[in-house]
Design an enzyme around this catalytic site. Structure first.
Site, PDB file in Angstrom:
ATOM      1  CG  MET A  91     -87.135  12.423  32.473  1.00  0.00           C
ATOM      2  SD  MET A  91     -88.208  12.076  31.163  1.00  0.00           S
ATOM      3  CE  MET A  91     -88.514  13.643  30.286  1.00  0.00           C
ATOM      4  CB  CYS A  94     -59.130  16.391  32.999  1.00  0.00           C
ATOM      5  SG  CYS A  94     -57.848  17.772  32.351  1.00  0.00           S
ATOM      6  CD  GLU A 112     -41.974  18.975  45.786  1.00  0.00           C
ATOM      7  OE1 GLU A 112     -42.495  18.527  46.439  1.00  0.00           O
ATOM      8  OE2 GLU A 112     -40.874  19.107  45.495  1.00  0.00           O
TER       9      GLU A 112
END
Length: 1336
Positions: free
Chosen positions: A267, A120, A1267
């Site tokens: 648009m 990301c 975890e």
């Protein structure tokens, strides 16, 4: 239809370079063009629907009218390239590179540890970069807003926000309590023990290069000349199937619309684009009036209102309204302020920058947050066509799409007029969504009331609701009947009754949540009623009494603040050699590459000669016989090379119970039936729609755990642990309670979907795979079995993957084999990238769990006996379900000692896609049940849950239920520090005071302890190997069997090698994980990767150092390079394998005892929430986490893991909700309908402390922390429980109640039962089929 002209050249710039595309295809989006045509792979594919922000880039345009350049962020996956004529695009590659210089945004994102898997990161960097281009010294609020459209699954957002905040005027990185100073400003402070120093700085801001706006690239002058060219003409782009036309005058646009009345106006492409992609809509012609001056204007009059051109983006609308609000008196701007409130949370800033006001108004989505407000504020729309202009009211008739008031096919929207509000006119927008930002509302509303001047007599009333029907609906009849009434409680009561009668939501309505939506309809009306009462009181306090003091907070929405916090960890021993990196908060070794987009993921690899693309055909039935598969039309489709079915698998199509291609029958919706290989993905995807599969349903169709129990359908035998005499103990307790808890599943939502590149070799049936996986060995095994070749012919390479969380442990093996079979059949390389929707459908996720408990306890809170049963929904094949149920049973006691304890568990077989490994592996589910019965006992004993937790917690060296000895001293320390340093009891009192003074908002706190385990009960899973080479120049290559999935494993391995070889980290390189270099490697999971691979690397380095000792002894003053050169000349081997046999764990299920885990990780977390009892929305105010890290090899990485896991856990327990149809169809297939946390969900105050202890069994006395943080999220659901309990007590409701997971806004609202939930109509469940069901 007129004949279409030939194609024009498309001209735009990318990163300062001119792009001239002679054959621009209107169906091609910018993301595809960047990645596949220009080979700029820094921009990532995450969802394809504009919902995740992974593909964010900056678009810059010159406005010839204002002579200004506008920079704005867009999601490239939704931008058609044809819309970019005359624009300049900047991608992550264009702002900085490790080859030239990196940009301060990229540097700070990396150095602040704002990247883990890195997938990301380019999108994050571009969102912050675009903000800085417009605001070089942004405010923290602007940083939060800029990141609102970007999702991250790894970091928990805190470090990303922090990296952005370093650009703010007064840096707010560590600004506590508004003082502007960090409460621990000095780099370290002495902790309680005196000798141990605590550090709070994970990076050094002094290293950051300054931001110099004058160094940014200039806007291409050629584009300015093009924009100002007076002889501009219409542009036409002719594609393979479609035509795109860009008119340059209004008359030209109207001419086109008259000639092509069915052509959509494009648009921002935020409505048309998703329609094409997800609903198979097809348009032969597109008309794009982008940049047409007549559509871009603002006309504001002092007494009338404001007219805004239809071409304005929602972001420009936002800026315009902010300006008007700042200029005009408050009473005139009520409609504008209502719009601004909703514009802040509508989608993300990328979509707001693309979507236009005209497009939003005219597409009339039923979820629109703006249209109900515009209608309530009496807005009108100006339409224009060749026939002329006309104005229509933006009212209920228009929004409900009544044909008589609709647009004619040749008309377009020219502008929207929004009148000023007046003194006795109140306008409000209200909404509730699954999360605060970037989520469609569950119900929204626009309401306005006009009073006779100087009175509270209703003159005009308007009420509009969204998401309660196929269109926005108006409560017209209700409003008519209330005109002339006083604005009082009796009017409210009648209004609620009337509106429920008028707005009927059928019990099986699409979207479900019917009773909740009915409740929201009147809860939002009540909020409006209170707002107006407050407004009237402010105007004339004498005449209009105010609302009760304890109702005040009901009117306010939760604010979006900037998170603050601290990360505390042990400082490095001052006597440690400066070169030794162990214990230092070192940056992830790929972080800079993540932030520049230069880290290569599988689909970023350049095209391989003759490669094909694979698309899947999946089953649409949960349990059915396959009668026929007709592939003839698909084979005839352009570009298709072959269709692959079960018949084409040379070896094992069913390996270890996992089926590659469905054969004879399908056993779940989403099972792969066949695949299509074609020259492009678009061709392959289009051809899948032409495959015709004929089914015949088979009974039974088992979807839920309840159904599995009814049909006795299981995947494995029961697992059981028992100690003491449970039956006897139940006879000697004061009280017994029984209950059941449902914990729904969770989607991994790793940012990079499953991706595989399979390359068949010319010789010896070899197959090479590049794959994002946690378990290359399993991929190798499945591919070899499918192709019927030995494993030594299969090479599996894994460099990095964009997040995994367990979802890439076993699924890539199945998908890798599917891909390899296609490569084998076609004899050509195959690139297989699952689209987000297919990935969510096929690969499933966390196991839903049903827990049933019977607990015997004394009145003082001591639990004497527990009998618990657990069932998990395993899906249709074995997968890892048996191992998950073993973990569930073994970990089910958490931190509590119950002398008489029985736990049984079983994995159910259903007709759902097989659930798989997911961070925490069963423990996050089971812990909800444990803490739920602890809370229930507390409620029965009239004690705080924290008191019952402490009473029953392990306190001295003890044995677990399965007879493993352990010392809970670190558990006690974490618990005590958490209570003390979070000021739990003082804040609990404050919350009680708050609750006394607020009827509709409640606060709750919870502290939960944790005893977590790492590694696996089967010892052979815990082994690891490494390969270390020293080259003649002294550089070192470290290879091991662990996979880099974002957790920083490679970084830690470099730290280990640096310490063991006593050389700087700059000498050491890690390349990739591969079955060629390290065979038979275990999976990267179970929080054990650093433990086992670190030991293997350590072993290899120690062997090499032992070999070098004679050389070093002869020349102790020599350099590393001298020693290596000498060793080589003396024929000393400079390469070796390292090996770690693994933790010798074992479990005997017959005897119900063993030592299944090498050690325990302890911790405690305290969370505080505030709940809106009227809507079910909540805000996480503060979280304190104390984690027993023993000695942290890299505190930056460990804290990153804890924070990221915590936010993922919080998502599991609150907003992440998978929706299935009763037929077993998964509805939640993308970011639109599955909501993971965003920047706005993280705690407003977030404190993480690594607690020191000893763990001699692990490398450098560290502990595996990948975890454990997941469980800590459960402090949030129990804080919510505490807040709801406070509301229920005040309303005289039962104190003991069940809050299942996830505690969604729906669950919270319906648990806070009140006069509104009592008013709604309820349906008999036997009379309808619900839209969705729970599968736990």
């Amino acid at each position: 239809m007129p004949s279409l002209p030939s194609s024009d050249e498309l001209i735009f710039f990318v990163n300062g370079r001119k792009v001239v595309e002679k054959s621009a295809d209107p169906e091609m989006n910018l993301l595809f063009y960047l990645r596949k045509v220009l080979h700029l792979t820094g921009t990532k594919y995450g969802c394809g629907s504009g919902g995740c922000g992974a593909c964010t880039v900056m678009v810059s345009r010159y406005d010839p009218k204002t002579k200004k350049i506008r920079h704005y962020p867009v999601t490239a996956c939704l931008v058609p390239i044809c819309s970019l004529y005359g624009a300049a695009v900047t991608t992550v590659e264009g702002i900085g590179s490790i080859k030239t210089r990196i940009h301060p945004v990229q540097e700070r994102l990396a150095k602040c540890h704002g990247t883990q898997c890195g997938f990301c990161s380019p999108g994050m960097a571009m969102s912050i970069y675009t903000l800085l281009r417009n605001h070089p010294e942004p405010t923290p609020e602007q940083i939060m807003e800029a990141l609102g459209g970007n999702l991250c699954r790894c970091t928990g957002y805190r470090p990303i926000i922090e990296s952005g905040n370093t650009f703010c005027m007064a840096s707010t990185v560590c600004q506590m309590k508004g003082s502007g100073k960090c409460c621990m400003d000095q780099e370290e402070r002495s902790s309680v023990k005196g000798q141990e120093k605590i550090c709070t700085k994970l990076y050094n801001e002094d290293e950051f290069q300054p931001l110099d706006p004058s160094q940014e690239p200039i806007f291409p002058p050629e584009l300015i000349r093009m924009a100002e060219d007076p002889s501009k003409r219409r542009l036409t782009f002719q594609g393979e199937r479609t035509t795109w036309m860009t008119p340059v005058t209004l008359n030209d646009l109207l001419e086109l619309k008259a000639n092509y009345p069915k052509a959509p106006l494009v648009m921002g492409n935020t409505t048309v684009g998703p329609g094409i992609k997800f609903k198979d809509e097809f348009h032969p012609v597109f008309i794009s009036p982008f940049g047409l001056p007549e559509l871009y204007f603002v006309d504001s009059t002092d007494n009338g209102g404001v007219t805004i051109g239809a071409g304005y983006s929602l972001a420009q609308l936002n800026d315009t309204l902010h300006f008007i609000v700042s200029e005009q008196p408050k009473e005139k701007t009520k409609t504008y302020r209502a719009l601004l409130t909703h514009l802040r949370t509508l989608a993300g800033v990328q979509i707001r920058s693309m979507a236009t006001l005209g497009g939003h108004v005219v597409s009339r989505p039923n979820f629109s947050d703006l249209n109900p407000i515009l209608a309530a504020g009496n807005a009108t729309i100006k339409l224009i066509s060749k026939e002329g202009e006309r104005q229509i009211p933006l009212d209920g008739h228009f929004l409900e799409r009544l044909p008589e008031v609709d647009l004619k096919s040749e008309e377009i929207v020219l502008s929207v007029y929004i009148p000023h509000s007046t003194q006795w006119h109140f306008v409000s927008g209200l909404r509730l969504a699954q999360r605060q930002e970037n989520a469609f509302a569950i119900v929204n509303a626009g309401m306005s009331v006009k009073f006779e001047d100087g009175t509270d007599t209703i003159k005009d009333l308007k009420i509009f609701y969204g998401r309660v029907g196929p269109t926005v609906v108006s409560a017209n009849q209700t409003c008519k009947q209330l005109i002339g009434r006083q604005w009082d409680d009796q009017m409210l009561s009648d209004a609620c009754r009337l509106v429920l009668d008028e707005i009927y939501i059928p019990p099986g309505a699409e979207g479900g949540m019917v009773e909740y939506k009915r409740t929201l309809i009147i809860s939002l009306l009540f909020k409006f009623y209170l707002k107006v009462r407050r407004g009237l009181n402010k105007m004339d306090p004498q005449k209009f009494p105010d609302i009760p003091e304890n109702f005040m907070s009901a009117v306010d929405n939760f604010p979006i603040g900037t998170p603050q916090g601290l990360q505390m960890f042990q400082c490095v021993n001052p006597y440690q050699p400066p070169q030794d990196p162990v214990g230092h908060p070192m940056m992830h070794q790929s972080a800079i590459k993540h932030a520049t987009g230069e880290a290569v993921y599988v689909d970023d690899m350049p095209p391989v000669a003759q490669e094909l693309f694979l698309a899947v055909v999946t089953s649409t039935r949960a349990h059915a016989k396959i009668i026929a598969i007709d592939v003839s039309e698909a084979l005839a489709h352009p570009g298709v090379v072959d269709v692959i079915t079960a018949e084409d698998v040379p070896g094992d199509n069913n390996h270890k119970g996992e089926i590659l291609y469905a054969q004879n029958e399908v056993i779940c919706v989403g099972q792969i039936v066949c695949t299509v290989a074609a020259d492009t993905y678009a061709h392959a995807k289009e051809a899948t729609k032409k495959v015709k599969v004929t089914y015949e349903d088979i009974e039974p169709r088992i979807i839920t755990i309840e159904q599995a129990l009814e049909y006795n359908s299981f995947l494995s035998d029961e697992k059981k642990i028992e100690q003491g005499n449970v039956e006897q103990a139940f006879k000697h307790v004061d009280q017994i309670i029984e209950g059941e808890i449902h914990v729904e599943g969770q989607e991994h939502f790793y940012m990079e979907t499953q991706t595989i590149l399979a390359i068949p070799k010319e010789e010896d049936k070899e197959m090479v795979l590049h794959v994002g996986t946690q378990f290359p060995t399993r991929v190798q095994e499945f591919v070899a079995a499918a192709l019927n070749i030995p494993e030594n012919r299969v090479a599996c390479h894994m460099k990095r993957t964009g997040g995994a969380f367990g979802g890439k442990l076993s699924k890539p093996a199945l998908l890798g084999a599917v891909c390899a079979v296609a490569a084998n059949k076609t004899g050509r390389p195959i690139r297989f990238v699952l689209e987000r929707g297919d990935d969510m459908l096929i690969t499933a996720g966390r196991h839903p769990l049903l827990g049933k408990y019977k607990i015997g306890f004394m009145n003082n809170g001591v639990i004497k006996a527990a009998d618990v049963e657990y069932y998990i929904n395993g899906g249709c094949t074995p997968e890892v379900s048996e191992l998950v149920i073993e973990f569930v049973v073994l970990k089910s006691e958490n931190a509590y000692h119950v002398p008489n304890y029985r736990c049984r568990g079983r994995a159910c077989k259903t007709n759902l896609p097989s659930n798989t490994a997911f961070r925490g592996f069963g423990f996050p589910q089971v812990s909800v049940v444990v803490e739920a019965y602890i809370t229930a006992v507390a409620s029965q004993c009239n004690l705080l849950p924290e008191e019952v937790r402490e009473i029953n917690m392990y306190k001295r060296i003890s044995k677990t239920t399965y007879k493993q000895t352990f010392n809970p001293e670190p558990l006690q320390r974490c618990w005590k520090e958490c209570l003390e340093k979070s000021s739990f009891y003082a804040r609990k009192r404050d919350a009680e005071e708050f609750n006394k003074n607020n009827y509709w908002k409640k606060r709750g706190l919870a502290v939960v302890p944790m005893k977590y385990t790492v590694a696996l009960p089967e010892a052979y899973y815990n082994q690891a190997a490494a390969l270390v080479h020293i080259y003649m120049d002294g550089s070192v290559l470290v290879i091991h069997g662990g996979c880099e999935i974002g957790q920083g494993l490679y970084t830690k391995m470099i730290q280990v090698a640096s310490r063991e070889l006593n050389i700087p980290i700059s000498y050491i390189h890690t390349s990739e994980t591969s079955t060629v270099t390290v065979p038979n490697a275990s999976f990267t999971a179970g929080s054990m990767s650093t433990d086992i691979n670190g030991r293997a690397v350590q072993n290899a380095c120690q062997i090499l150092m032992a070999r070098l000792q004679p050389v070093i002894r002869k020349n102790p003053e020599g350099s590393w390079e001298d020693w290596i050169a000498k060793a080589y000349k003396e024929c000393i081997s400079l390469s070796t394998t390292g090996y770690f046999k693994g933790y010798q764990t074992h479990m005997d299920w017959e005897k119900e005892e063993g030592e299944p885990f090498p050690y325990f990780v302890y911790g405690a977390a305290c969370s505080e929430v505030e709940v809106d009892c009227l809507t079910g929305a909540h805000k996480l105010l503060r979280t304190d986490i104390f984690m027993d890290a023993a000695f942290s090899i890299n505190p930056a990485l460990d804290i990153g893991q804890i924070e990221g896991a915590f936010i993922q856990g919080m998502g599991l327990y609150t907003i992440e909700e998978l929706k299935y149809s009763p037929e077993g169809v998964l509805y939640s297939r993308g970011p639109e309908d599955y909501k993971i946390p965003t920047v706005t969900e993280i705690p407003e105050e977030f404190y993480v402390t690594l607690v020191r202890s000893r763990n001699p069994i692990a490398i450098y006395s560290s502990k595996g922390l990948g975890e454990a943080g997941m469980f800590m999220g459960n402090s949030v659901i129990f804080a919510l429980h505490d807040a709801v309990a406070a509301a229920r007590r005040e309303r005289g409701l039962a104190n003991t109640f069940t809050l299942n997971s996830p505690a969604t806004p729906e669950a919270i609202r319906m648990a806070c039962a009140d006069q509104f939930t009592d008013m709604i109509p309820r349906d008999d469940p036997s009379t309808f089929t619900p839209w969705s069901i729970h599968v736990s």
